[in-house]
Structure formats: C-alpha cells, structure tokens
Design a protein around this motif. Structure first.
Motif, PDB file in Angstrom:
ATOM      1  N   GLY A   1     -41.804   7.538 -12.972  1.00 15.63           N
ATOM      2  CA  GLY A   1     -41.649   8.728 -13.789  1.00 15.63           C
ATOM      3  C   GLY A   1     -40.862   8.513 -15.067  1.00 15.63           C
ATOM      4  O   GLY A   1     -40.880   7.426 -15.654  1.00 15.63           O
ATOM      5  N   GLU A   2     -40.145   9.547 -15.505  1.00 17.87           N
ATOM      6  CA  GLU A   2     -39.487   9.562 -16.807  1.00 17.87           C
ATOM      7  C   GLU A   2     -37.991   9.305 -16.692  1.00 17.87           C
ATOM      8  O   GLU A   2     -37.379   9.570 -15.656  1.00 17.87           O
ATOM      9  N   ASP A   3     -37.415   8.827 -17.787  1.00 17.23           N
ATOM     10  CA  ASP A   3     -35.959   8.679 -17.839  1.00 17.23           C
ATOM     11  C   ASP A   3     -35.295  10.044 -17.707  1.00 17.23           C
ATOM     12  O   ASP A   3     -35.759  11.029 -18.284  1.00 17.23           O
ATOM     13  N   LEU A   4     -34.236  10.082 -16.961  1.00 17.48           N
ATOM     14  CA  LEU A   4     -33.498  11.322 -16.740  1.00 17.48           C
ATOM     15  C   LEU A   4     -32.264  11.369 -17.627  1.00 17.48           C
ATOM     16  O   LEU A   4     -31.439  10.450 -17.625  1.00 17.48           O
ATOM     17  N   ASP A   5     -32.125  12.439 -18.406  1.00 15.23           N
ATOM     18  CA  ASP A   5     -30.938  12.657 -19.222  1.00 15.23           C
ATOM     19  C   ASP A   5     -29.836  13.198 -18.313  1.00 15.23           C
ATOM     20  O   ASP A   5     -29.940  14.325 -17.818  1.00 15.23           O
TER      21      ASP A   5
ATOM     22  N   MET B   1     -22.962  14.166 -12.849  1.00 13.08           N
ATOM     23  CA  MET B   1     -23.074  12.704 -12.785  1.00 13.08           C
ATOM     24  C   MET B   1     -23.948  12.310 -11.617  1.00 13.08           C
ATOM     25  O   MET B   1     -23.805  12.814 -10.519  1.00 13.08           O
ATOM     26  N   ILE B   2     -24.844  11.391 -11.841  1.00 10.09           N
ATOM     27  CA  ILE B   2     -25.732  10.928 -10.779  1.00 10.09           C
ATOM     28  C   ILE B   2     -25.009   9.891  -9.943  1.00 10.09           C
ATOM     29  O   ILE B   2     -24.461   8.922 -10.472  1.00 10.09           O
ATOM     30  N   THR B   3     -25.022  10.093  -8.640  1.00 10.82           N
ATOM     31  CA  THR B   3     -24.348   9.151  -7.744  1.00 10.82           C
ATOM     32  C   THR B   3     -25.278   8.036  -7.334  1.00 10.82           C
ATOM     33  O   THR B   3     -26.497   8.179  -7.334  1.00 10.82           O
ATOM     34  N   GLY B   4     -24.701   6.901  -6.974  1.00  7.69           N
ATOM     35  CA  GLY B   4     -25.508   5.822  -6.436  1.00  7.69           C
ATOM     36  C   GLY B   4     -26.246   5.058  -7.512  1.00  7.69           C
ATOM     37  O   GLY B   4     -26.267   5.398  -8.692  1.00  7.69           O
ATOM     38  N   GLY B   5     -26.921   3.984  -7.124  1.00  4.49           N
ATOM     39  CA  GLY B   5     -27.664   3.159  -8.055  1.00  4.49           C
ATOM     40  C   GLY B   5     -29.149   3.353  -7.914  1.00  4.49           C
ATOM     41  O   GLY B   5     -29.694   3.328  -6.820  1.00  4.49           O
TER      42      GLY B   5
ATOM     43  N   ARG C   1     -31.639   5.224   1.619  1.00  5.66           N
ATOM     44  CA  ARG C   1     -30.265   5.408   1.167  1.00  5.66           C
ATOM     45  C   ARG C   1     -29.798   6.791   1.586  1.00  5.66           C
ATOM     46  O   ARG C   1     -30.605   7.634   1.988  1.00  5.66           O
ATOM     47  N   PRO C   2     -28.514   7.087   1.458  1.00 11.37           N
ATOM     48  CA  PRO C   2     -28.032   8.438   1.768  1.00 11.37           C
ATOM     49  C   PRO C   2     -28.751   9.489   0.938  1.00 11.37           C
ATOM     50  O   PRO C   2     -29.014   9.293  -0.249  1.00 11.37           O
ATOM     51  N   VAL C   3     -29.036  10.617   1.569  1.00 15.25           N
ATOM     52  CA  VAL C   3     -29.839  11.649   0.931  1.00 15.25           C
ATOM     53  C   VAL C   3     -29.186  12.193  -0.337  1.00 15.25           C
ATOM     54  O   VAL C   3     -29.886  12.589  -1.284  1.00 15.25           O
ATOM     55  N   LEU C   4     -27.841  12.206  -0.402  1.00 14.59           N
ATOM     56  CA  LEU C   4     -27.167  12.723  -1.587  1.00 14.59           C
ATOM     57  C   LEU C   4     -27.233  11.765  -2.768  1.00 14.59           C
ATOM     58  O   LEU C   4     -26.928  12.150  -3.896  1.00 14.59           O
ATOM     59  N   GLU C   5     -27.626  10.536  -2.527  1.00 10.33           N
ATOM     60  CA  GLU C   5     -27.927   9.615  -3.617  1.00 10.33           C
ATOM     61  C   GLU C   5     -29.378   9.773  -4.069  1.00 10.33           C
ATOM     62  O   GLU C   5     -29.675   9.784  -5.264  1.00 10.33           O
ATOM     63  N   VAL C   6     -30.258   9.908  -3.104  1.00  6.97           N
ATOM     64  CA  VAL C   6     -31.692   9.977  -3.423  1.00  6.97           C
ATOM     65  C   VAL C   6     -32.046  11.270  -4.149  1.00  6.97           C
ATOM     66  O   VAL C   6     -32.788  11.256  -5.147  1.00  6.97           O
ATOM     67  N   ALA C   7     -31.528  12.394  -3.676  1.00  6.90           N
ATOM     68  CA  ALA C   7     -31.971  13.706  -4.171  1.00  6.90           C
ATOM     69  C   ALA C   7     -31.882  13.852  -5.688  1.00  6.90           C
ATOM     70  O   ALA C   7     -32.890  14.163  -6.341  1.00  6.90           O
ATOM     71  N   PRO C   8     -30.713  13.659  -6.322  1.00  9.89           N
ATOM     72  CA  PRO C   8     -30.666  13.846  -7.775  1.00  9.89           C
ATOM     73  C   PRO C   8     -31.513  12.839  -8.539  1.00  9.89           C
ATOM     74  O   PRO C   8     -32.017  13.134  -9.620  1.00  9.89           O
ATOM     75  N   GLU C   9     -31.710  11.649  -7.958  1.00  7.59           N
ATOM     76  CA  GLU C   9     -32.477  10.624  -8.641  1.00  7.59           C
ATOM     77  C   GLU C   9     -33.985  10.836  -8.529  1.00  7.59           C
ATOM     78  O   GLU C   9     -34.763  10.108  -9.143  1.00  7.59           O
ATOM     79  N   LEU C  10     -34.396  11.835  -7.766  1.00  8.07           N
ATOM     80  CA  LEU C  10     -35.820  12.186  -7.715  1.00  8.07           C
ATOM     81  C   LEU C  10     -36.232  13.050  -8.904  1.00  8.07           C
ATOM     82  O   LEU C  10     -37.423  13.169  -9.193  1.00  8.07           O
ATOM     83  N   LEU C  11     -35.279  13.643  -9.601  1.00  7.43           N
ATOM     84  CA  LEU C  11     -35.612  14.458 -10.762  1.00  7.43           C
ATOM     85  C   LEU C  11     -36.234  13.586 -11.852  1.00  7.43           C
ATOM     86  O   LEU C  11     -35.710  12.524 -12.200  1.00  7.43           O
ATOM     87  N   GLY C  12     -37.359  14.033 -12.366  1.00  5.85           N
ATOM     88  CA  GLY C  12     -38.091  13.277 -13.368  1.00  5.85           C
ATOM     89  C   GLY C  12     -39.117  12.322 -12.814  1.00  5.85           C
ATOM     90  O   GLY C  12     -39.944  11.782 -13.558  1.00  5.85           O
TER      91      GLY C  12
ATOM     92  N   ARG D   1     -28.319  21.494  -4.104  1.00  8.26           N
ATOM     93  CA  ARG D   1     -29.522  21.787  -4.890  1.00  8.26           C
ATOM     94  C   ARG D   1     -29.323  21.152  -6.261  1.00  8.26           C
ATOM     95  O   ARG D   1     -28.279  21.323  -6.893  1.00  8.26           O
ATOM     96  N   TYR D   2     -30.330  20.404  -6.715  1.00 13.24           N
ATOM     97  CA  TYR D   2     -30.255  19.706  -8.001  1.00 13.24           C
ATOM     98  C   TYR D   2     -31.450  20.109  -8.854  1.00 13.24           C
ATOM     99  O   TYR D   2     -32.572  20.214  -8.351  1.00 13.24           O
ATOM    100  N   TRP D   3     -31.194  20.304 -10.159  1.00 18.96           N
ATOM    101  CA  TRP D   3     -32.294  20.698 -11.028  1.00 18.96           C
ATOM    102  C   TRP D   3     -32.026  20.252 -12.461  1.00 18.96           C
ATOM    103  O   TRP D   3     -30.905  19.869 -12.815  1.00 18.96           O
ATOM    104  N   LEU D   4     -33.085  20.304 -13.289  1.00 23.89           N
ATOM    105  CA  LEU D   4     -32.984  19.981 -14.702  1.00 23.89           C
ATOM    106  C   LEU D   4     -32.663  21.251 -15.476  1.00 23.89           C
ATOM    107  O   LEU D   4     -33.427  22.220 -15.429  1.00 23.89           O
ATOM    108  N   ASP D   5     -31.561  21.230 -16.168  1.00 20.85           N
ATOM    109  CA  ASP D   5     -31.114  22.411 -16.893  1.00 20.85           C
ATOM    110  C   ASP D   5     -32.132  22.847 -17.942  1.00 20.85           C
ATOM    111  O   ASP D   5     -32.700  22.015 -18.658  1.00 20.85           O
ATOM    112  N   GLN D   6     -32.367  24.160 -18.018  1.00 23.98           N
ATOM    113  CA  GLN D   6     -33.240  24.795 -18.995  1.00 23.98           C
ATOM    114  C   GLN D   6     -34.701  24.373 -18.881  1.00 23.98           C
ATOM    115  O   GLN D   6     -35.468  24.550 -19.831  1.00 23.98           O
ATOM    116  N   ASP D   7     -35.089  23.819 -17.756  1.00 22.78           N
ATOM    117  CA  ASP D   7     -36.506  23.510 -17.556  1.00 22.78           C
ATOM    118  C   ASP D   7     -37.206  24.773 -17.060  1.00 22.78           C
ATOM    119  O   ASP D   7     -36.776  25.362 -16.060  1.00 22.78           O
TER     120      ASP D   7
END
Length: 222
Positions: free
Chosen positions: A174-178, A1-5, A25-36, A200-206
C-alpha cells in the motif's frame, strides 16, 4: 506515534503482498500499521482494491471487548491462528465483519477492518451498496466494508498472505503513512472494562472513516 517496526517497506512497491511475519506480532503493533495498506478482494464478478483507513485492535483472552475473551469456541476458532488469516463473523443477524488475525498461533488476537477507500472496482462495490450516496460511503463502517467487498463466512480462515494474484483476499504494502495523520481513541460500541482502551486507529480527516459511537447498553423490556 506508530509503535513497533514495519517489516515491509511501503516505498518499494505498493502492490507487494505483506509477509506473514508482519502479522505475527502483537496486535497493538499491527493495527496502526495496517492504515494505508491495500486490501484486494477478488470475486467472480471482478476485483476491488481498498485502502484501509480505520481499524480496531482486539487482544483476545486479555481483552473484555474481544470475542475470544472467554476462550475458544467454534465461532472464534480462526482468531487463534495462524496469523495472516481472515476472521469473519456474523453480527446482529444481519451483517458480516472482516478481521485480520495477528500474533503467534494459539494466541487469539485480531484487527477489525472498520473502513476504507475503494481505489478500483467502484462499480462492483456499488452494485452491492446501491444506497450509498457517494463513493466515500461505500466502505464507511465494518458492515458496509464487508458488504461492498462481498465478504461472508465462506471467507473465514482465508489466507490474506497468499502469493497467488487471484486469491480471494490479499493484503498489499500500500501507501506510505503520514504519522501526523494517525489518530487513536476508544473502540466503537465497546462497553464495560474494554471501553477504556484507545485501540481504534484511523487517518485524520479522511472522509471514509466512520463516526465514533459509544456503547449504548440495551434496555431491558418491561
């Protein structure tokens, strides 16, 4: 689940620059939302657009795995802000790595860009990474990413929220993140107390995501 808005709607325009408030914003909110998101590198020989597929968060002076854990130095000064700027460091006497500064100015935190898919400008990346066997390996790992995009210490402190299209580094919507593809786990090569954090955050099967490698203590020479 992606945290933050997410402060930027991705379905508006994939090539809209991210606002600085996204990074403040806090880094743990920003990091996963940078994917895509799209990283645009404009160099004298051409432009490369990269879709970010893997990142790691580093929480500054509260994080034993961070360069800023022991405070501010000449090397890590860019990590202390302002947000939305690049922190580039040299490692192992061989490679550069690109990070994006987060959080309020004066509080050191950042996101390491570990891997991405090059969408345009493959010909420029391949000139710098001629040993890559295929395009998915051009930016597979932080050193490869920096090499493919011609990132070095001259870009340390660069504003990645700059409105100018010809700015050397920019981060776009960028692109919408699933959310179903989002994965998290321990950071690569981080030992000690920092090894337990699943930052560490990543896109599965990429296919561009780099393989995980645990920390290997250096052996003392006898």
């Amino acid at each position: 689940m992606i945290t933050g808005g997410d402060r930027t709607r991705r379905n508006d325009d994939s090539h809209t620059p991210l606002h600085r408030s996204f990074f403040d914003r806090p880094v743990l909110e920003v990091a996963p939302e940078l994917l895509g998101r799209y990283l645009v590198r404009t160099a004298p020989d051409g432009r490369i657009v990269l879709r970010i597929t893997e990142v790691e968060a580093y929480a500054g002076e509260a994080d034993p795995g961070s360069h800023a854990y022991k405070g501010r130095t000449q090397r890590n000064a860019s990590m202390f802000g302002p947000p939305g700027h690049a922190y580039v460091y040299f490692i192992y006497g061989m490679w550069f790595s690109l990070n994006l500064v987060c959080g309020p100015e004066g509080h050191a935190s950042g996101v390491l860009l570990r891997a991405g898919e090059i969408l345009t400008g493959e010909e420029h990346a391949r000139k710098r990474r001629p040993k890559a066997r295929k395009d998915t390996e051009l930016a597979k790992g932080p050193a490869r990413l920096a090499t493919a995009l011609d990132v070095d210490r001259t870009l340390n402190g660069t504003d990645v929220c700059a409105p100018e299209e010809h700015a050397p580094l920019r981060i776009l919507t960028g692109e919408d993140l699933d959310p179903e593809r989002l994965r998290s786990g321990p950071r690569t090569g981080v030992g000690g107390a920092g090894a337990v954090h699943p930052w560490r955050y990543w896109l599965d099967q990429d296919p561009t995501v780099s393989p995980y490698r645990p920390h290997q203590p250096r052996r003392r020479q006898k």
